[in-house]
Write a protein that holds these residues in place. Structure first.
Motif, PDB file in Angstrom:
ATOM      1  N   THR A  18       1.372  -7.351  -4.088  1.00 50.39           N
ATOM      2  CA  THR A  18       1.891  -6.401  -3.096  1.00 50.39           C
ATOM      3  C   THR A  18       3.354  -6.056  -3.399  1.00 50.39           C
ATOM      4  OG1 THR A  18       1.930  -8.372  -1.698  1.00 50.39           O
ATOM      5  CG2 THR A  18       0.399  -6.652  -1.079  1.00 50.39           C
ATOM      6  N   LYS A  20       4.554  -4.415  -5.726  1.00 48.99           N
ATOM      7  CA  LYS A  20       4.735  -3.007  -6.128  1.00 48.99           C
ATOM      8  C   LYS A  20       4.814  -2.092  -4.901  1.00 48.99           C
ATOM      9  CE  LYS A  20      -0.169  -2.388  -7.152  1.00 48.99           C
ATOM     10  NZ  LYS A  20      -1.012  -3.270  -7.960  1.00 48.99           N
ATOM     11  N   TYR A  21       4.136  -2.460  -3.831  1.00 48.40           N
ATOM     12  CA  TYR A  21       4.201  -1.647  -2.612  1.00 48.40           C
ATOM     13  C   TYR A  21       5.503  -1.901  -1.848  1.00 48.40           C
ATOM     14  CZ  TYR A  21      -0.696  -1.184  -3.849  1.00 48.40           C
ATOM     15  OH  TYR A  21      -1.851  -0.962  -4.536  1.00 48.40           O
ATOM     16  N   LEU A  24       8.010   0.228  -3.703  1.00 51.18           N
ATOM     17  CA  LEU A  24       7.946   1.665  -3.400  1.00 51.18           C
ATOM     18  C   LEU A  24       8.542   1.962  -2.022  1.00 51.18           C
ATOM     19  CD1 LEU A  24       4.399   2.437  -4.847  1.00 51.18           C
ATOM     20  CD2 LEU A  24       6.597   3.239  -5.749  1.00 51.18           C
ATOM     21  N   ALA A  25       8.285   1.071  -1.065  1.00 53.10           N
ATOM     22  CA  ALA A  25       8.805   1.284   0.285  1.00 53.10           C
ATOM     23  C   ALA A  25      10.331   1.102   0.314  1.00 53.10           C
ATOM     24  CB  ALA A  25       8.128   0.324   1.257  1.00 53.10           C
ATOM     25  N   TYR A  81       5.608   0.716   4.040  1.00 53.65           N
ATOM     26  CA  TYR A  81       4.813  -0.336   3.378  1.00 53.65           C
ATOM     27  C   TYR A  81       3.384  -0.371   3.933  1.00 53.65           C
ATOM     28  CZ  TYR A  81       3.544  -5.107   1.888  1.00 53.65           C
ATOM     29  OH  TYR A  81       2.905  -6.196   1.348  1.00 53.65           O
ATOM     30  N   GLU A  83       1.662   1.965   5.125  1.00 54.62           N
ATOM     31  CA  GLU A  83       0.829   3.085   4.648  1.00 54.62           C
ATOM     32  C   GLU A  83       0.143   2.696   3.338  1.00 54.62           C
ATOM     33  OE1 GLU A  83       2.926   6.853   4.458  1.00 54.62           O
ATOM     34  OE2 GLU A  83       3.803   6.441   6.440  1.00 54.62           O
ATOM     35  N   TYR A  84       0.865   1.955   2.492  1.00 53.62           N
ATOM     36  CA  TYR A  84       0.253   1.477   1.243  1.00 53.62           C
ATOM     37  C   TYR A  84      -0.795   0.401   1.543  1.00 53.62           C
ATOM     38  CZ  TYR A  84       3.877   3.934  -1.354  1.00 53.62           C
ATOM     39  OH  TYR A  84       4.697   4.907  -1.874  1.00 53.62           O
ATOM     40  N   ASP A  86      -2.565   0.007   4.088  1.00 58.32           N
ATOM     41  CA  ASP A  86      -3.743   0.623   4.674  1.00 58.32           C
ATOM     42  C   ASP A  86      -4.769   0.987   3.590  1.00 58.32           C
ATOM     43  OD1 ASP A  86      -5.039   1.614   7.008  1.00 58.32           O
ATOM     44  OD2 ASP A  86      -4.673   3.639   6.239  1.00 58.32           O
ATOM     45  N   LYS A  87      -4.257   1.306   2.399  1.00 61.02           N
ATOM     46  CA  LYS A  87      -5.162   1.728   1.309  1.00 61.02           C
ATOM     47  C   LYS A  87      -5.523   0.572   0.373  1.00 61.02           C
ATOM     48  CE  LYS A  87      -2.577   5.928   1.136  1.00 61.02           C
ATOM     49  NZ  LYS A  87      -1.300   5.971   0.463  1.00 61.02           N
ATOM     50  N   LEU A  88      -5.039  -0.640   0.686  1.00 60.40           N
ATOM     51  CA  LEU A  88      -5.287  -1.803  -0.185  1.00 60.40           C
ATOM     52  C   LEU A  88      -6.790  -2.058  -0.325  1.00 60.40           C
ATOM     53  CD1 LEU A  88      -3.461  -4.031  -1.546  1.00 60.40           C
ATOM     54  CD2 LEU A  88      -3.907  -5.433   0.467  1.00 60.40           C
ATOM     55  N   GLU A  92      -8.100  -5.478  -5.550  1.00 59.82           N
ATOM     56  CA  GLU A  92      -6.719  -5.784  -5.943  1.00 59.82           C
ATOM     57  C   GLU A  92      -6.380  -7.275  -5.870  1.00 59.82           C
ATOM     58  OE1 GLU A  92      -3.609  -2.801  -4.814  1.00 59.82           O
ATOM     59  OE2 GLU A  92      -5.295  -1.785  -3.875  1.00 59.82           O
TER      60      GLU A  92
END
Ligand code: B16
Ligand code: MG
Length: 218
Positions: A18, A20-21, A24-25, A81, A83-84, A86-88, A92
């Protein structure tokens, strides 16, 4: 080494990437604040609490903020974070993790999560891993951040296992230190170069069993 009965896993970097998310956040927030923030800087945030992470970013930008403002930005970061997250996807989960934990559990080891993240429960449920743990200690249950051993000591207690009979799996320096501060051995997920104090370093949980691992730690 006392007979090991409990295994305590960090989340980010051990169970799932996580980081990487988080990056990005934080990057989106840093951009808004005009603070230069690189993937290399992000390494310093691994295993570190949300608030402390933001303070490190402010330091990079030579910025000072009131506690209230810090809180506002931390909430903003967390919303990005989430939002990312949510798509996990279940895919992964890092290679070998599910099998390693399932095998260890079948052999009678007690399994706990010991994470700094306040989103750990949500992440485990997204990964269909909630039922894989006998106890979950996360950022909502601790007061002191790693390298304080609180998260792992609470993990051992929740498992009903002596702390000396637990080992910790960690990808962050602060986490390895936290394990040692709690009197537990630490398996580093990563390289010896990045985790020089880990009792054993492995690249991941693929192709290794708990029995083999414990043999190597003796
Ligand atoms: P949250 P871990 C840590 O997870 C992350 O490594 C770290 O980058 C993050 O700031 C921290 O959780 C808090 O996360 O903002 O979701 O509460 O490695 O301890 O599992
Ligand atoms: Mg970690």
């Amino acid at each position: 080494m006392e007979k090991i009965k409990g295994l305590i896993f960090d989340l980010d970097g051990v169970i799932v990437d996580t980081a990487k998310y988080h990056y990005l956040a934080w990057k989106a927030l840093a951009l808004e604040l005009n603070i230069p923030f690189t993937e290399r800087d992000n390494e310093k945030l691994k295993g570190v609490s949300r608030r402390k992470s933001f303070e490190i970013i402010l330091e990079i930008g030579n910025m000072v903020m009131s506690e209230e403002e810090k809180e506002k930005y931390c909430t903003k970061k967390n919303n990005i974070y989430l939002e990312y997250i949510d798509k996990l996807k279940e895919e992964e989960v890092l290679k070998g993790v599910k099998k390693f934990i399932a095998d260890a559990r079948e052999k009678g080891y007690k399994i706990a999560l010991g994470s700094a993240s306040k989103n750990a429960g949500l992440i485990l449920s997204k990964l269909n891993l909630t039922g894989a743990f006998d106890a979950v200690i996360d950022g909502t249950k601790v007061e002191k951040a790693k390298p304080d051993p609180e998260v792992f000591l609470l993990g051992a207690r929740a498992l009903g296992v002596d702390k000396e009979a637990c080992i910790v799996f960690e990808d962050a320096k602060a986490g390895v230190e936290a394990a040692h501060n709690g009197g537990m051995k630490a398996v580093g997920i990563g390289t010896k170069e990045n985790l020089p104090n880990a009792d054993l370093c492995i690249s991941g949980l693929e192709n290794i069993s708990v029995g083999e691992l414990l043999k190597q730690m003796k």
